[in-house]
Design a protein around this motif. Structure first.
Motif, PDB file in Angstrom:
ATOM      1  N   LYS A  79      61.305  24.895  26.028  1.00  0.00           N
ATOM      2  CA  LYS A  79      61.247  26.269  25.771  1.00  0.00           C
ATOM      3  C   LYS A  79      61.570  26.051  24.218  1.00  0.00           C
ATOM      4  O   LYS A  79      60.677  26.741  23.319  1.00  0.00           O
ATOM      5  CB  LYS A  79      62.001  27.024  26.249  1.00  0.00           C
ATOM      6  CG  LYS A  79      62.079  27.426  27.620  1.00  0.00           C
ATOM      7  CD  LYS A  79      63.030  28.438  28.492  1.00  0.00           C
ATOM      8  CE  LYS A  79      62.821  28.273  29.724  1.00  0.00           C
ATOM      9  NZ  LYS A  79      63.886  29.262  30.340  1.00  0.00           N
ATOM     10  N   ARG A  80      62.507  25.576  23.562  1.00  0.00           N
ATOM     11  CA  ARG A  80      62.905  25.389  22.128  1.00  0.00           C
ATOM     12  C   ARG A  80      61.691  24.828  21.433  1.00  0.00           C
ATOM     13  O   ARG A  80      61.420  25.245  20.153  1.00  0.00           O
ATOM     14  CB  ARG A  80      64.164  24.719  22.044  1.00  0.00           C
ATOM     15  CG  ARG A  80      64.506  24.608  20.651  1.00  0.00           C
ATOM     16  CD  ARG A  80      65.877  23.599  20.362  1.00  0.00           C
ATOM     17  NE  ARG A  80      65.474  22.322  20.473  1.00  0.00           N
ATOM     18  CZ  ARG A  80      65.250  21.606  19.260  1.00  0.00           C
ATOM     19  NH1 ARG A  80      65.158  22.126  18.209  1.00  0.00           N
ATOM     20  NH2 ARG A  80      64.861  20.172  19.584  1.00  0.00           N
ATOM     21  N   ARG A  81      61.255  23.754  22.111  1.00  0.00           N
ATOM     22  CA  ARG A  81      60.105  23.047  21.295  1.00  0.00           C
ATOM     23  C   ARG A  81      58.957  23.814  21.198  1.00  0.00           C
ATOM     24  O   ARG A  81      58.381  23.986  20.045  1.00  0.00           O
ATOM     25  CB  ARG A  81      59.719  21.628  21.965  1.00  0.00           C
ATOM     26  CG  ARG A  81      60.713  20.739  21.886  1.00  0.00           C
ATOM     27  CD  ARG A  81      60.775  19.424  22.511  1.00  0.00           C
ATOM     28  NE  ARG A  81      61.714  18.504  22.715  1.00  0.00           N
ATOM     29  CZ  ARG A  81      61.784  17.398  21.762  1.00  0.00           C
ATOM     30  NH1 ARG A  81      60.864  16.869  21.027  1.00  0.00           N
ATOM     31  NH2 ARG A  81      62.799  16.605  21.805  1.00  0.00           N
ATOM     32  N   GLU A  82      58.590  24.674  22.233  1.00  0.00           N
ATOM     33  CA  GLU A  82      57.285  25.383  22.257  1.00  0.00           C
ATOM     34  C   GLU A  82      57.455  26.518  21.033  1.00  0.00           C
ATOM     35  O   GLU A  82      56.527  26.721  20.490  1.00  0.00           O
ATOM     36  CB  GLU A  82      57.316  25.923  23.773  1.00  0.00           C
ATOM     37  CG  GLU A  82      55.895  26.799  23.914  1.00  0.00           C
ATOM     38  CD  GLU A  82      55.931  27.123  25.457  1.00  0.00           C
ATOM     39  OE1 GLU A  82      55.464  28.429  25.548  1.00  0.00           O
ATOM     40  OE2 GLU A  82      56.007  26.198  26.354  1.00  0.00           O
ATOM     41  N   ILE A  83      58.656  27.087  21.254  1.00  0.00           N
ATOM     42  CA  ILE A  83      58.899  28.264  20.287  1.00  0.00           C
ATOM     43  C   ILE A  83      58.860  27.810  18.717  1.00  0.00           C
ATOM     44  O   ILE A  83      58.415  28.310  17.829  1.00  0.00           O
ATOM     45  CB  ILE A  83      60.392  28.865  20.527  1.00  0.00           C
ATOM     46  CG1 ILE A  83      60.137  29.619  21.653  1.00  0.00           C
ATOM     47  CG2 ILE A  83      60.417  29.845  19.197  1.00  0.00           C
ATOM     48  CD1 ILE A  83      61.463  30.085  22.064  1.00  0.00           C
ATOM     49  N   SER A 119      63.355  31.462   8.824  1.00  0.00           N
ATOM     50  CA  SER A 119      64.713  31.460   9.373  1.00  0.00           C
ATOM     51  C   SER A 119      64.859  30.878  10.565  1.00  0.00           C
ATOM     52  O   SER A 119      65.692  30.125  10.949  1.00  0.00           O
ATOM     53  CB  SER A 119      65.500  32.994   9.189  1.00  0.00           C
ATOM     54  OG  SER A 119      65.453  32.931   7.556  1.00  0.00           O
ATOM     55  N   PHE A 120      64.082  31.682  11.509  1.00  0.00           N
ATOM     56  CA  PHE A 120      64.208  31.388  13.122  1.00  0.00           C
ATOM     57  C   PHE A 120      63.901  29.790  13.233  1.00  0.00           C
ATOM     58  O   PHE A 120      64.270  28.942  13.899  1.00  0.00           O
ATOM     59  CB  PHE A 120      63.354  32.022  13.595  1.00  0.00           C
ATOM     60  CG  PHE A 120      63.807  33.357  14.149  1.00  0.00           C
ATOM     61  CD1 PHE A 120      65.124  33.251  15.134  1.00  0.00           C
ATOM     62  CD2 PHE A 120      63.273  34.633  13.988  1.00  0.00           C
ATOM     63  CE1 PHE A 120      65.815  34.552  15.442  1.00  0.00           C
ATOM     64  CE2 PHE A 120      63.848  35.749  14.508  1.00  0.00           C
ATOM     65  CZ  PHE A 120      65.261  35.844  15.095  1.00  0.00           C
ATOM     66  N   LEU A 121      62.688  29.225  12.314  1.00  0.00           N
ATOM     67  CA  LEU A 121      62.376  27.868  12.508  1.00  0.00           C
ATOM     68  C   LEU A 121      63.397  26.960  11.868  1.00  0.00           C
ATOM     69  O   LEU A 121      63.689  26.085  12.820  1.00  0.00           O
ATOM     70  CB  LEU A 121      60.869  27.764  11.574  1.00  0.00           C
ATOM     71  CG  LEU A 121      60.261  26.360  11.511  1.00  0.00           C
ATOM     72  CD1 LEU A 121      59.796  26.069  13.188  1.00  0.00           C
ATOM     73  CD2 LEU A 121      59.342  26.242  10.514  1.00  0.00           C
ATOM     74  N   LEU A 122      64.072  27.213  10.975  1.00  0.00           N
ATOM     75  CA  LEU A 122      65.121  26.202  10.423  1.00  0.00           C
ATOM     76  C   LEU A 122      66.152  26.276  11.486  1.00  0.00           C
ATOM     77  O   LEU A 122      66.831  25.603  11.919  1.00  0.00           O
ATOM     78  CB  LEU A 122      65.406  26.914   9.173  1.00  0.00           C
ATOM     79  CG  LEU A 122      64.555  26.604   8.189  1.00  0.00           C
ATOM     80  CD1 LEU A 122      65.024  27.345   6.709  1.00  0.00           C
ATOM     81  CD2 LEU A 122      63.980  25.226   7.679  1.00  0.00           C
ATOM     82  N   LEU A 123      66.530  27.469  11.977  1.00  0.00           N
ATOM     83  CA  LEU A 123      67.566  27.588  12.766  1.00  0.00           C
ATOM     84  C   LEU A 123      67.448  27.023  14.029  1.00  0.00           C
ATOM     85  O   LEU A 123      68.451  26.322  14.819  1.00  0.00           O
ATOM     86  CB  LEU A 123      67.869  29.091  13.236  1.00  0.00           C
ATOM     87  CG  LEU A 123      68.824  29.598  14.407  1.00  0.00           C
ATOM     88  CD1 LEU A 123      70.405  29.180  13.691  1.00  0.00           C
ATOM     89  CD2 LEU A 123      68.866  30.821  14.726  1.00  0.00           C
ATOM     90  N   LEU A 124      66.296  26.847  14.765  1.00  0.00           N
ATOM     91  CA  LEU A 124      66.152  26.263  16.097  1.00  0.00           C
ATOM     92  C   LEU A 124      65.804  24.868  15.826  1.00  0.00           C
ATOM     93  O   LEU A 124      66.138  24.055  17.018  1.00  0.00           O
ATOM     94  CB  LEU A 124      64.858  26.876  16.728  1.00  0.00           C
ATOM     95  CG  LEU A 124      65.138  28.352  17.296  1.00  0.00           C
ATOM     96  CD1 LEU A 124      63.620  28.924  17.804  1.00  0.00           C
ATOM     97  CD2 LEU A 124      65.948  28.413  18.345  1.00  0.00           C
ATOM     98  N   GLN A 125      65.697  24.516  14.740  1.00  0.00           N
ATOM     99  CA  GLN A 125      65.391  22.989  14.398  1.00  0.00           C
ATOM    100  C   GLN A 125      66.551  22.158  14.672  1.00  0.00           C
ATOM    101  O   GLN A 125      66.648  21.040  14.764  1.00  0.00           O
ATOM    102  CB  GLN A 125      64.739  22.697  13.000  1.00  0.00           C
ATOM    103  CG  GLN A 125      63.317  22.942  13.076  1.00  0.00           C
ATOM    104  CD  GLN A 125      62.668  22.658  11.651  1.00  0.00           C
ATOM    105  OE1 GLN A 125      63.411  22.586  10.606  1.00  0.00           O
ATOM    106  NE2 GLN A 125      61.369  22.497  11.618  1.00  0.00           N
ATOM    107  N   THR A 126      67.622  23.085  14.068  1.00  0.00           N
ATOM    108  CA  THR A 126      69.057  22.436  14.094  1.00  0.00           C
ATOM    109  C   THR A 126      69.666  22.251  15.581  1.00  0.00           C
ATOM    110  O   THR A 126      70.752  21.674  15.458  1.00  0.00           O
ATOM    111  CB  THR A 126      70.098  23.240  13.283  1.00  0.00           C
ATOM    112  OG1 THR A 126      70.325  24.568  13.999  1.00  0.00           O
ATOM    113  CG2 THR A 126      69.699  23.362  11.768  1.00  0.00           C
ATOM    114  N   PHE A 127      69.162  22.967  16.557  1.00  0.00           N
ATOM    115  CA  PHE A 127      69.758  23.026  17.989  1.00  0.00           C
ATOM    116  C   PHE A 127      69.148  22.018  18.511  1.00  0.00           C
ATOM    117  O   PHE A 127      67.901  22.018  18.928  1.00  0.00           O
ATOM    118  CB  PHE A 127      69.828  24.192  18.579  1.00  0.00           C
ATOM    119  CG  PHE A 127      70.487  25.199  17.744  1.00  0.00           C
ATOM    120  CD1 PHE A 127      71.623  24.970  16.999  1.00  0.00           C
ATOM    121  CD2 PHE A 127      70.091  26.694  17.612  1.00  0.00           C
ATOM    122  CE1 PHE A 127      72.547  26.009  16.392  1.00  0.00           C
ATOM    123  CE2 PHE A 127      70.817  27.736  16.776  1.00  0.00           C
ATOM    124  CZ  PHE A 127      72.009  27.252  16.111  1.00  0.00           C
ATOM    125  N   SER A 128      69.656  21.109  19.329  1.00  0.00           N
ATOM    126  CA  SER A 128      69.142  20.256  20.232  1.00  0.00           C
ATOM    127  C   SER A 128      70.128  19.916  21.507  1.00  0.00           C
ATOM    128  O   SER A 128      71.078  19.588  21.240  1.00  0.00           O
ATOM    129  CB  SER A 128      68.950  18.819  19.539  1.00  0.00           C
ATOM    130  OG  SER A 128      68.156  18.013  20.587  1.00  0.00           O
TER     131      SER A 128
END
Length: 176
Positions: A79-83, A119-128
């Protein structure tokens, strides 16, 4: 203060040594509701701009609709990757449209949307949560649009849909 500042501040306040913790961001449902309201306000705001001509170079936007059944069957990492793919396309579309809009109202709204989506893009890139990192070479389903308002519609649908459900799914895991 810039609208994306709250998201960035939330992110920075929850960074741990080498890994960010989305826990407080997703555990407070009021935050995602705030972002949904902001997305609606931006969409309404650009609709009130006068004389916005069609884009001479169409914006490539992600198709952000989904079925709930399909969504439930995916892992949080998927889901994270799709977003991330959807957000990357949206950020690119907003940046490209900014270069084509001379209308001050439209340019201001596009700049705000760009900051929020980025901001959302940068935020979600940091979470794995699973092994592997996000690769920017994703190819989401997309469409071309010449109306600036469709960029805002797509962003609102993404925040209200996939992003909201994603935060809800994460909250079930992280907010016990």
């Amino acid at each position: 203060s810039p609208p994306g500042l709250l998201l960035l501040t939330s992110f920075l306040l929850h960074v741990k040594e080498d890994r960010a913790s989305p826990t407080r961001l997703v555990c407070d449902n009021r935050l995602i509701q705030k972002y949904i309201v902001e997305a609606k306000d931006m969409e309404k705001g650009v609709g009130q701009c006068q004389a916005l001509p069609p884009l001479s170079c169409p914006a490539v936007l992600p198709l952000v609709d989904f079925t709930f059944q399909q969504w439930k069957s995916k892992s949080n990492e998927t889901k994270r990757r799709e977003i991330l793919c959807d957000l990357a396309l949206l950020v690119g579309a907003a940046a490209a449209a900014q270069g084509q809009v001379s209308n001050e109202c439209g340019a201001r709204q596009l700049s705000q949307l760009y900051r929020h989506a980025n901001s959302f893009l940068l935020l979600l890139q940091t979470f794995s949560w699973e092994a592997g990192h996000w690769e920017p070479s994703c190819s989401p389903h997309s469409m071309e649009q010449t109306h600036i308002t469709s960029i805002f519609l797509t962003y609102r649908q993404l925040v209200q849909g996939k992003l909201s459900f994603f935060f809800y799914d994460l909250a079930k895991v992280l907010c016990k």
